[in-house]
Scaffold this motif. Structure first.
Motif, short mmCIF file in Angstrom:
data_model
loop_
_atom_site.label_atom_id
_atom_site.label_comp_id
_atom_site.label_asym_id
_atom_site.label_seq_id
_atom_site.Cartn_x
_atom_site.Cartn_y
_atom_site.Cartn_z
N VAL A 67 0.85 -1.20 0.00
CA VAL A 67 0.00 0.00 0.00
C VAL A 67 0.88 1.25 0.00
CG1 VAL A 67 -1.66 1.35 1.36
CG2 VAL A 67 -1.98 -1.12 1.07
N ALA A 68 1.94 1.23 0.80
CA ALA A 68 2.86 2.37 0.86
C ALA A 68 3.51 2.62 -0.50
CB ALA A 68 3.93 2.14 1.93
N ALA A 69 3.95 1.54 -1.15
CA ALA A 69 4.61 1.68 -2.45
C ALA A 69 3.65 2.21 -3.51
CB ALA A 69 5.20 0.34 -2.88
N ILE A 70 2.46 1.63 -3.56
CA ILE A 70 1.48 2.06 -4.57
C ILE A 70 1.08 3.52 -4.34
CG2 ILE A 70 -0.90 1.75 -5.37
CD1 ILE A 70 -0.46 -1.28 -4.90
N LEU A 71 0.83 3.86 -3.09
CA LEU A 71 0.40 5.23 -2.78
C LEU A 71 1.48 6.25 -3.11
CD1 LEU A 71 -1.97 6.81 -1.67
CD2 LEU A 71 -1.06 6.46 0.62
N PHE A 72 2.73 5.96 -2.71
CA PHE A 72 3.81 6.90 -3.04
C PHE A 72 4.00 7.00 -4.54
CE2 PHE A 72 8.09 8.07 -4.14
CZ PHE A 72 8.21 9.28 -3.47
N HIS A 73 3.99 5.85 -5.22
CA HIS A 73 4.22 5.84 -6.66
C HIS A 73 3.13 6.65 -7.37
CE1 HIS A 73 6.31 4.11 -10.12
NE2 HIS A 73 5.12 4.04 -10.71
N ALA A 74 1.89 6.50 -6.94
CA ALA A 74 0.79 7.24 -7.57
C ALA A 74 0.90 8.74 -7.31
CB ALA A 74 -0.54 6.71 -7.05
N LEU A 75 1.12 9.11 -6.06
CA LEU A 75 1.20 10.54 -5.71
C LEU A 75 2.41 11.19 -6.37
CD1 LEU A 75 0.21 10.37 -1.94
CD2 LEU A 75 -1.18 11.26 -3.82
N ASN A 76 3.55 10.50 -6.34
CA ASN A 76 4.75 11.06 -6.96
C ASN A 76 4.59 11.11 -8.48
OD1 ASN A 76 7.46 12.11 -6.55
ND2 ASN A 76 8.12 10.29 -7.67
N GLY A 77 3.86 10.17 -9.04
CA GLY A 77 3.60 10.21 -10.47
C GLY A 77 2.80 11.45 -10.86
N LEU A 78 1.82 11.80 -10.03
CA LEU A 78 1.08 13.04 -10.28
C LEU A 78 1.99 14.26 -10.18
CD1 LEU A 78 -2.21 12.25 -8.32
CD2 LEU A 78 -1.87 12.26 -10.81
N ARG A 79 2.93 14.22 -9.23
CA ARG A 79 3.90 15.32 -9.09
C ARG A 79 4.79 15.40 -10.34
NH1 ARG A 79 9.14 16.44 -7.91
NH2 ARG A 79 9.63 14.24 -8.00
N VAL A 80 5.23 14.26 -10.83
CA VAL A 80 6.07 14.24 -12.04
C VAL A 80 5.30 14.81 -13.23
CG1 VAL A 80 7.20 12.70 -13.70
CG2 VAL A 80 7.55 12.35 -11.25
N ILE A 81 4.03 14.45 -13.34
CA ILE A 81 3.20 15.00 -14.42
C ILE A 81 3.11 16.51 -14.28
CG2 ILE A 81 0.84 15.13 -15.30
CD1 ILE A 81 0.63 12.09 -14.64
N ALA A 82 2.91 16.99 -13.06
CA ALA A 82 2.83 18.45 -12.84
C ALA A 82 4.15 19.13 -13.19
CB ALA A 82 2.43 18.74 -11.40
N VAL A 83 5.26 18.53 -12.82
CA VAL A 83 6.57 19.12 -13.14
C VAL A 83 6.76 19.17 -14.65
CG1 VAL A 83 9.07 18.75 -12.98
CG2 VAL A 83 7.65 18.53 -10.94
N ASP A 84 6.34 18.11 -15.34
CA ASP A 84 6.57 18.04 -16.78
C ASP A 84 5.63 18.93 -17.59
OD1 ASP A 84 8.61 16.27 -16.42
OD2 ASP A 84 7.45 14.48 -16.96
N PHE A 85 4.38 19.06 -17.17
CA PHE A 85 3.40 19.72 -18.01
C PHE A 85 2.93 21.08 -17.51
CE2 PHE A 85 2.93 15.23 -19.20
CZ PHE A 85 3.18 15.36 -20.56
N TRP A 86 3.30 21.47 -16.31
CA TRP A 86 2.93 22.77 -15.78
C TRP A 86 4.13 23.69 -15.95
CZ3 TRP A 86 3.01 24.16 -9.97
CH2 TRP A 86 2.43 25.41 -9.76
N SER A 87 3.94 24.84 -16.50
CA SER A 87 5.07 25.73 -16.79
C SER A 87 5.85 26.12 -15.53
CB SER A 87 4.60 26.97 -17.53
OG SER A 87 3.70 27.72 -16.73
N LYS A 88 5.17 26.20 -14.39
CA LYS A 88 5.85 26.55 -13.14
C LYS A 88 6.26 25.31 -12.34
CE LYS A 88 3.44 30.92 -12.73
NZ LYS A 88 2.56 31.76 -11.93
N GLY A 89 6.03 24.14 -12.90
CA GLY A 89 6.32 22.89 -12.20
C GLY A 89 7.75 22.74 -11.72
N PRO A 90 8.74 22.97 -12.59
CA PRO A 90 10.12 22.82 -12.12
C PRO A 90 10.48 23.75 -10.96
CG PRO A 90 10.06 22.80 -14.51
CD PRO A 90 8.67 23.16 -14.03
N ARG A 91 9.88 24.94 -10.95
CA ARG A 91 10.17 25.89 -9.88
C ARG A 91 9.64 25.39 -8.53
NH1 ARG A 91 7.40 31.23 -10.89
NH2 ARG A 91 8.62 31.07 -12.78
N TYR A 92 8.51 24.69 -8.56
CA TYR A 92 7.87 24.24 -7.33
C TYR A 92 8.01 22.74 -7.07
CZ TYR A 92 5.68 28.82 -7.44
OH TYR A 92 5.46 30.17 -7.46
#
Length: 126
Positions: A67-92
């Protein structure tokens, strides 16, 4: 630190490592799950024995880890998507990582009883 390293051992590198490790662990679980489910076609008795081992407290702790692995992987995956596709993502990205870790910790605290309750009752009685 060697010249040219991007993260230099900071949060970004560790989130990258954790994302890869959790992905491999999830893949391993899915592989084993497919194998044990396929066992029912080969030998239903063997399948029943394997499923019986899944009801032990040790496996409950492993399920909590899953559960810990799946939850972290999912949440961090959303963060990676935000970093990649949001113009201010790398800054935050660092702030988003700590937000992911905070949400992950709160949800993991909430998952203790549902996932480990049976194991605790088996070990310590009801």
């Amino acid at each position: 630190m060697p010249a040219g390293t991007l993260y230099r051992g900071r949060e970004g590198m560790w989130s990258w490592v954790a994302h890869r490790v959790t992905g491999v662990l999830i893949f391993f679980f899915l592989f084993v799950h497919v194998l044990d489910t396929a066992l029912v076609r080969v030998s239903p008795e063997a399948y029943d024995k394997v499923v019986a081992t899944y009801k032990t407290p040790i496996v409950a702790v492993l399920e909590y880890g899953l559960v810990a692995a799946i939850l972290f992987h999912a949440l961090n995956g959303l963060r990676v998507i935000a970093v990649d596709f949001w113009s201010k993502g790398p800054r935050y990205q660092k702030h988003m990582l700590w937000t992911v870790v905070g949400i992950w910790a709160v949800l993991m605290l909430g998952a203790i009883y549902p996932v480990l309750g049976h194991a605790a009752r088996e070990l310590f009685g009801s």
